[in-house]
Scaffold this motif. Structure first.
Motif, PDB file in Angstrom:
ATOM      1  N   LEU A 151     -56.682   2.459  -0.544  1.00 49.59           N
ATOM      2  CA  LEU A 151     -57.644   2.363   0.867  1.00 49.59           C
ATOM      3  C   LEU A 151     -57.366   2.619   2.052  1.00 49.59           C
ATOM      4  O   LEU A 151     -58.129   3.105   2.817  1.00 49.59           O
ATOM      5  N   ALA A 268     -57.982  -4.380   3.353  1.00 48.98           N
ATOM      6  CA  ALA A 268     -59.270  -4.367   2.983  1.00 48.98           C
ATOM      7  C   ALA A 268     -59.586  -5.404   4.087  1.00 48.98           C
ATOM      8  O   ALA A 268     -61.075  -5.147   4.683  1.00 48.98           O
ATOM      9  N   TRP A 284     -65.682   5.551   0.186  1.00 51.96           N
ATOM     10  CA  TRP A 284     -65.602   4.936  -0.968  1.00 51.96           C
ATOM     11  C   TRP A 284     -64.236   4.579  -1.435  1.00 51.96           C
ATOM     12  O   TRP A 284     -64.077   3.629  -2.416  1.00 51.96           O
ATOM     13  N   ALA A 287     -63.892   0.555  -1.502  1.00 44.31           N
ATOM     14  CA  ALA A 287     -64.172  -0.051  -2.708  1.00 44.31           C
ATOM     15  C   ALA A 287     -63.165   0.170  -3.805  1.00 44.31           C
ATOM     16  O   ALA A 287     -62.838  -0.880  -4.519  1.00 44.31           O
ATOM     17  N   GLY A 290     -59.930  -1.654  -2.954  1.00 43.39           N
ATOM     18  CA  GLY A 290     -60.125  -3.140  -3.153  1.00 43.39           C
ATOM     19  C   GLY A 290     -60.169  -3.714  -4.375  1.00 43.39           C
ATOM     20  O   GLY A 290     -59.594  -4.670  -4.563  1.00 43.39           O
ATOM     21  N   VAL A 291     -60.563  -3.022  -5.379  1.00 38.33           N
ATOM     22  CA  VAL A 291     -60.921  -3.302  -6.587  1.00 38.33           C
ATOM     23  C   VAL A 291     -59.694  -3.571  -7.224  1.00 38.33           C
ATOM     24  O   VAL A 291     -59.051  -4.424  -8.109  1.00 38.33           O
TER      25      VAL A 291
END
Length: 321
Positions: A151, A268, A284, A287, A290-291
């Motif tokens: 991130l 995040a 990107w 995402a 963060g996942v």
């Protein structure tokens, strides 16, 4: 013999933990704003001036809170040593190192170093025998840390240049926060999150008072913009009061490692706040990272973190004549 049947889930446990996790998510959102407001306030005021007024504001709130709470206003004699230590860690040590380090480094470096908090808390909890070793917890912490790195790469971590001194100071602040979390759990377990937080933060404010003649800087504070004053208000009320209370509340309900892992959600949340408030672009990496952080948090929450068994008492054998 067949496997023993699984224990039925306690229906009251889910709502209780749901409240804990909701509190931690609110704490994450408040803490995410800390990076932005601290950086903004320090564009007009020296770091230690910001820290001092932050603690004076939060300390006054906690004194009022203690005055309204029923029961003892001061810690019992046996708790004074721990309250002093926690106040020292939360006040002069953590905040002075963090703000002076952040002034010399970057927000990305600060977020990356603070992502080491869950690992530090987990290892400290193992050393203090507050938790059992768990491979799932370790995998969860590692996954969340990788997510933070991914991130932050999207937020310019690779190109961010912070001084070595600034990064070392932030790392010292992280170590102080790790100690504050693990050392604070016994105090919270005995006296509750509200009273324990109030005692520690008032102690932290008292320990910050010697800085007042040097860094109070009333004229600079008065002449600063309304936005800078609002940032100090946010740090003093939202971060030092609400977020600290939520942190100790969560510590009173679940293990320290399950609380600390939520700190890896802060980068995040900070990125989303910067997008919403500062119109920064999203990438990107947010995402994907963060996942990974969410997966790491989930793995850590699923791990069993029962305290290790107490050592068996040593029984001396009697010698027979």
């Amino acid at each position: 013999m067949g496997a023993s049947p699984a224990r039925p889930l306690n229906p009251a446990a889910a709502p209780a933990l749901g409240g804990v996790y909701a509190a931690l998510l609110v704490q994450v959102c408040i803490s995410a704003g800390t990076y932005l407001t601290a950086k903004r306030a320090m564009t007009e005021l020296p770091p230690l001036t910001v820290v001092l007024w932050r603690f004076l504001l939060s300390g006054a709130v906690f004194v009022l809170l203690l005055a309204m709470l029923p029961g003892p206003k001061l810690p019992p004699r046996e708790a004074w040593g721990r309250v002093f230590l926690l106040g020292l860690l939360a006040g002069p040590v953590n905040q002075v190192f963090f703000f002076t380090g952040l002034a010399r480094s970057t927000a990305a470096h600060g977020a990356l170093l603070y992502a080491l908090t869950p690992l530090g808390v987990y290892l400290s909890s193992l050393a203090r025998r507050q938790e059992r070793a768990s491979s799932r917890t370790l995998v969860g912490i590692a996954t969340a840390f990788v997510g933070v790195v991914v991130l932050l790469l999207g937020r310019g971590l690779a190109d961010a240049r912070g001084s070595m001194l600034g990064d070392v100071l932030i790392l010292l602040a992280v170590l102080a926060w790790v100690a504050y979390t693990t050392e604070g759990k016994p105090l919270v377990a005995t006296h509750g999150p509200l009273r324990a937080t109030s005692w520690c933060m008032v102690m932290g404010t008292v320990l910050m008072l010697p800085f007042a003649p040097l860094y109070g800087n009333v004229d600079a504070l008065v002449s600063s913009t309304a936005l800078a004053k609002a940032c100090i208000g946010y740090l003093g009320l939202m971060t030092s009061v609400v977020a600290y209370l939520l942190w100790f509340y969560a510590l009173s309900k679940v293990s320290a490692s399950k609380v600390a892992i939520f700190s890896n959600l802060q980068p995040a949340a900070t990125a989303l706040a910067a997008w919403a408030v500062l119109d920064e672009s999203l990438h990107w990496e947010l995402a994907v990272g963060g996942v990974l952080v969410l997966v790491g948090v989930r793995l850590t929450q699923m791990a069993r973190t029962q305290p290790p068994p107490a050592p068996l008492p040593v029984v001396e054998e009697r010698r027979t004549a």
